[in-house]
Design a protein around this motif. Structure first.
Motif, PDB file in Angstrom:
ATOM      1  N   PRO A   1       0.840  -1.197   0.000  1.00  0.00           N
ATOM      2  CA  PRO A   1       0.000   0.000   0.000  1.00  0.00           C
ATOM      3  C   PRO A   1       0.875   1.246   0.000  1.00  0.00           C
ATOM      4  O   PRO A   1       1.950   1.235   0.599  1.00  0.00           O
TER       5      PRO A   1
ATOM      6  N   PRO B   1      -2.863   5.007   1.896  1.00  0.00           N
ATOM      7  CA  PRO B   1      -4.199   4.416   2.040  1.00  0.00           C
ATOM      8  C   PRO B   1      -5.135   5.180   2.979  1.00  0.00           C
ATOM      9  O   PRO B   1      -6.350   5.061   2.859  1.00  0.00           O
ATOM     10  N   THR B   2      -4.561   5.945   3.897  1.00  0.00           N
ATOM     11  CA  THR B   2      -5.402   6.620   4.885  1.00  0.00           C
ATOM     12  C   THR B   2      -5.294   8.139   4.826  1.00  0.00           C
ATOM     13  O   THR B   2      -5.973   8.828   5.587  1.00  0.00           O
TER      14      THR B   2
ATOM     15  N   PRO C   1      -9.519   9.326   2.257  1.00  0.00           N
ATOM     16  CA  PRO C   1      -9.515   7.936   1.773  1.00  0.00           C
ATOM     17  C   PRO C   1     -10.185   6.971   2.750  1.00  0.00           C
ATOM     18  O   PRO C   1     -10.769   5.973   2.341  1.00  0.00           O
TER      19      PRO C   1
END
Lengths: 382, 382, 382, 382
Positions: free
Chosen positions: A230, A281-282, A364
């Protein structure tokens, strides 16, 4: 923060849908307490509001104060194994005295003296660095030395080994952004110490990282390298490209073509070239340019953001609060609080340029969980 | 819980990587406090542990106590607009006296008297009901009356209108599971009141919901209906099917074929037939059957679970704690705490059957954010 | 090619698993013919081979011959509505005398005289242009004038309006690649005429297209523009970037780091910046650089490719055939036929450079349908 | 069909956009021929039509004729290694005398005598069986014996080992559907022989396959089994469920609720329970029920279908052709040809039931490549 056995305390209240307050009810509530139970009917207003009411408060931190205290810390606080980093985090005034800028985001100023090394470690928390001014530090991610310069955005996905070293004779400060509060709340975090000292080769001072040499070619991906973890394999997004992309959007708008977010407001998103998705991803990271005299339309969305003023001056309005801001100032926009920005000359501002804002957010997370909702210029979309 | 302006309080400490405690350092910390700043070096041990250390505590709630208090609430607490539901939630002993079973999950017993209606509303929180015993209530989701019976699992995706009504002459209790703590923390929740009273047609008592008639055929999807919203369109997963699936897994194992999780341990996941993914975007739901005499291998994973014993008896071990459990008992497994279960006859247990466990967890959240990690029988996978 | 009612003709044969050839069998086969039926048992060897045996043949077309005939066509063939384009396609010698380079791919040389315009149209077939030499033509895609220069790759997704105009005083030739055979076979193609003449503004000669100004910034996507149609929004991939990416891969390899496909063999893929996937839904496009003296390891895969030599010289081996190739030469690699290339000085070659190969293939089709299989250096992967 | 070196033959024609036919042009065309080149301008009308014009022809094959010839083949043709299967395929009258029902789909009747075994093999072609009448054969897929009965749909994903055996004293016929023409055209097919004889255990006659026991529970997936290969792990979709799903759709419609495709027209799609997508990567399978007296609205779409009448009678219209059809009849609908069906009593039809149609198509191919377009009741969607 170790777990604390907190007693349950219930208070009978009057109101629509509430039971009559009788001795029997009081006894029932005592029994609930001893069995560790809490009724919905007394809590629903807090737990299930009509719309998000953030625990976080809009707040601004001034760059001058941050810089000053970082310098002080430079004189008093070592950088080494155990403390790991000379980083000083923003603590939202209504998040419990914790180092959380918002309920999900961490933002800190980090400071490294000439010749200093921050030791290697890795953690599941996703991170990035953003440089509002200065240069001279190389962050070494997975053994790849990445120079840091004004305007650069440098992501570092979770679980990547990393260290930093200052290869010059001047101190350097920059901004760290991480999802520490999110992973603290979700209880997913892992951490490992790495080598105390990276190798001489890793302490080199290349002008470009190997990551950039492989991944920073527009629309081109290497055939021979597979990247599946990721987060972006591209470890630096250089100011040169960001600035050009924003300049082009505004030039296209001037010629009558689409490209900007709204008139006078250009923006780019930092993305993972492997999949075009958010760079981490975050964490979403964007750069916004608002031309002198432009005021953006108010927007509110689920999720929170932290902004740093990169250049120019103007005012920003977060909910009911408006601040005049200048280079380096950081502020937070909590969930579902309307935000707008206006570019205008500051008191001592002689430039005629735009207001440039770096932004990072937890969008996200909300999109992955399908909890994103946006109220855009009054028109809501889900 | 309204935002509270919490002062920042810093304490200089001694330790590896910590600065010497001097008057200058004390002054620096005071300046940090006044600027709402907190250093990483004093917090890193708490914020970035080597592995998750949950704030939640393993705990068991006994069904007999829950039932008893729900009955008491039935006598004292009305169900109506404002309070909305006669639901009583599990409050983990170390989560601040809040009605949170785990940092992300809500679990409550709900109780409805003969003839009672719970008024219609909707919210972004994803929810389900699970029935450990009893029947007689129809939950009305989007105008579709869905009967609830022992063993049934009834999901209800966020933002769907719903009400409940008890159409019989007996009270009924069941379990509600929601992602209230997650959405409380992420600040994404919306809520709306619906009609105070649903229509006569919606208050019918069909044996099967319309949702089941459209969507409960194995491997078959209706061509003429598009379902795009998050969450399963199938509003009831009947015990008959769950029981059969578990029975078949164990029978296949007996014949020497794969199918179970491990010897003597069968399990099914409730999934959205439209995409085969979890039944709700933020909640995983499963049913586990452990044959008499079997002990499951310890597993630990990021994320938390709530279990309810559906049938049988045995012992469960969560971290260092072991409980004997029986029908209806609920317990929580915090993040990264090992869990194992053993099926065995209880003190007054005459049946020879298996230990049947209903489980729900926040795993889809961790997988969507790529924060899932599992330590399976000692072998870790990320 | 209009449908032709082709009679079924069956022939009894002897062999393993075949029925005895008797008058009764002959009668059965006559009955099959009259009912439009064909048995599997006589056809299985052709229909279900042990591995793909392509109907296509490896073949090379020489650039000098293509150029010469394109010039001739320039003198004799108009460009206008009806004929649409002065494009001359490669016809694989064993694909039925049809203009198909491979069973799925079309490759043609297109030629435009000074001042000429190719009229606007659109079609579902995905297309690209690649320039091996020359300049002076702008392709106008969706009203956006895109200059074409040596080394540039210019994709144009299906159903986009497009025209071309030569704005200079010299003729120009380039290569068109399309999925015409695929869409011909799958019977999915639509076509519409556009304007006979594009506007004066569209006939401008900008140095960069608007598409590039919006989308050609590494890792950066515009926030205000949504692109959802299949195919890349980036309408030109410039040689400058391709060359640099290849140079960097080889330089990294020299320094001991990963990046190339194999020693001495660098390659990049042209991708859609919106999702990192192939630049067109049915066509993959890549650029390979093979350093002087390097021979690539033989590879075979399902699907077919067309290569054009962009620079340098060497030999290529396709199955049992080896050709010496030079700038502009085009050749095809059929499905499951091994391919290898060797970079070496040509007869009259004074340069010391690498062999640069442009390649396009139908790999995205095979991957989307999960029919991709690769035999890489002898090790097969599925 | 081995590759044949087909000469290129060009013919100068007159028409809009065509060059004047002069001796120089004729010479140019001769030169094109010798260089294996074909101009676009003479071919564009065929290659790039305004909309798909299928090479396939609508055609019907009568079940009585198929059955009769299959029985004849039973008497004359062995089933064994080499011929592999006693399968007789539909040959579309305008697809070159090849055993292709449509450009992408194969449809055949297969016939197995009492006690016969079809030997084990595997191939990349995706396949299914559908039973219009009869029973007694078990198909053995990956060692799992799957009974076949009237109305059952039995998918078998590519590269799975499979054999068939007739365990009864009566012959049995059924329909095979495969993507043979697609994989023949795309040149992706692999094939391997398996064991000549499967084991005694595999030749058992269970009432349900192991696959069903694991995967045929609505909305429930086994936790302990991971299925990642393309194609459904569920090896049989039983008529009981299909019939019930269709009955329920029509009953819901009667009660005023959504569920059918259009009034009087119910339909279900066979899907992979693991992901809710089509049961095979290249083949869509559906079951349609049209109530007596209903006529469906004409639909046309890219891609082709084969239908088999499962029950009832009526008329079907494919383009300009209308046939009266009855049980077992098979017909094809080529790409972009409108299709409608009408349920009505046949000449000797005493039942009052619906027209039940089994359909399979290549729609997943078009959707995966984003080449799907539908003209639905006159309203086009792309």
């Amino acid at each position: 923060m170790p777990p604390i056995d907190t007693p349950v305390r219930l208070q009978a209240v009057a109101g629509p849908g509430q039971p009559d307050v009788t001795p029997a009810l009081e006894q029932l509530y005592r029994d609930f307490e001893s069995e560790l139970l809490i009724p919905l009917w007394t809590e629903i207003g807090d737990l299930m509001p009509a719309h998000p009411r953030s625990r976080a408060t809009p707040h601004v931190w001034r760059w001058s104060a941050l810089q000053h205290l970082a310098e002080q810390a430079g004189a008093l606080v070592p950088v080494g194994r155990g403390g790991e980093r000379r980083a000083i985090a923003l603590a939202n005034p209504s998040l419990g005295g914790r180092p959380f800028a918002t309920p999900t985001l961490w933002a800190a100023i980090q400071y490294l003296l000439p010749g200093e090394d921050a030791p290697e470690h890795r953690h599941t928390q996703h991170a990035f660095r953003f440089v509002v001014e200065g240069s001279g530090v190389w962050t070494v991610v997975g053994g790849d030395a990445v120079p840091m310069n004004r305007g650069d955005f440098l992501p570092q996905a979770g679980w990547a080994w990393h260290a930093h070293h200052n290869a010059t004779s001047a101190p350097m400060a920059w901004i760290d952004g991480l999802d520490i509060p999110l992973q603290y709340t979700s209880e997913s975090q892992f951490f490992e110490f790495g080598r105390d000292r990276i190798s001489a080769a890793e302490r080199g001072t290349p002008e470009r990282s190997r990551a950039e040499r492989l991944w920073a070619h527009p629309g081109l991906l290497p055939v021979g390298v597979t990247h599946t973890s990721p987060g972006s394999p591209l470890l630096a997004y250089r100011w040169e490209y960001t600035d050009r992309a924003l300049t082009e959007q505004l030039a296209l708008e001037q010629s009558g073509f689409a490209g900007t977010v709204e008139p006078g407001h250009a923006a780019v998103r930092f993305t993972n070239p492997v999949d075009g998705r958010d760079v981490l991803p975050t964490i979403r990271a964007e750069f916004h340019r608002i031309t002198r005299g432009t005021e953006t339309a108010p927007v509110r969305a689920t999720g929170s953001s932290v902004y740093q003023v990169f250049d120019g001056s103007g005012t920003v309005t977060v909910g009911d609060t408006t601040w005049t801001v200048a280079r380096g100032d950081l502020f937070v926009v909590p969930s579902w609080v309307p935000f707008a920005a206006r570019s205008e000359a500051g008191a001592d501002d002689s430039d005629s340029g735009a207001l440039d804002l770096f932004r990072f957010s937890d969008s996200p997370v909300f999109e992955a969980l399908r909890l994103d909702r946006t109220d855009l210029h009054g028109r809501e979309s889900a």
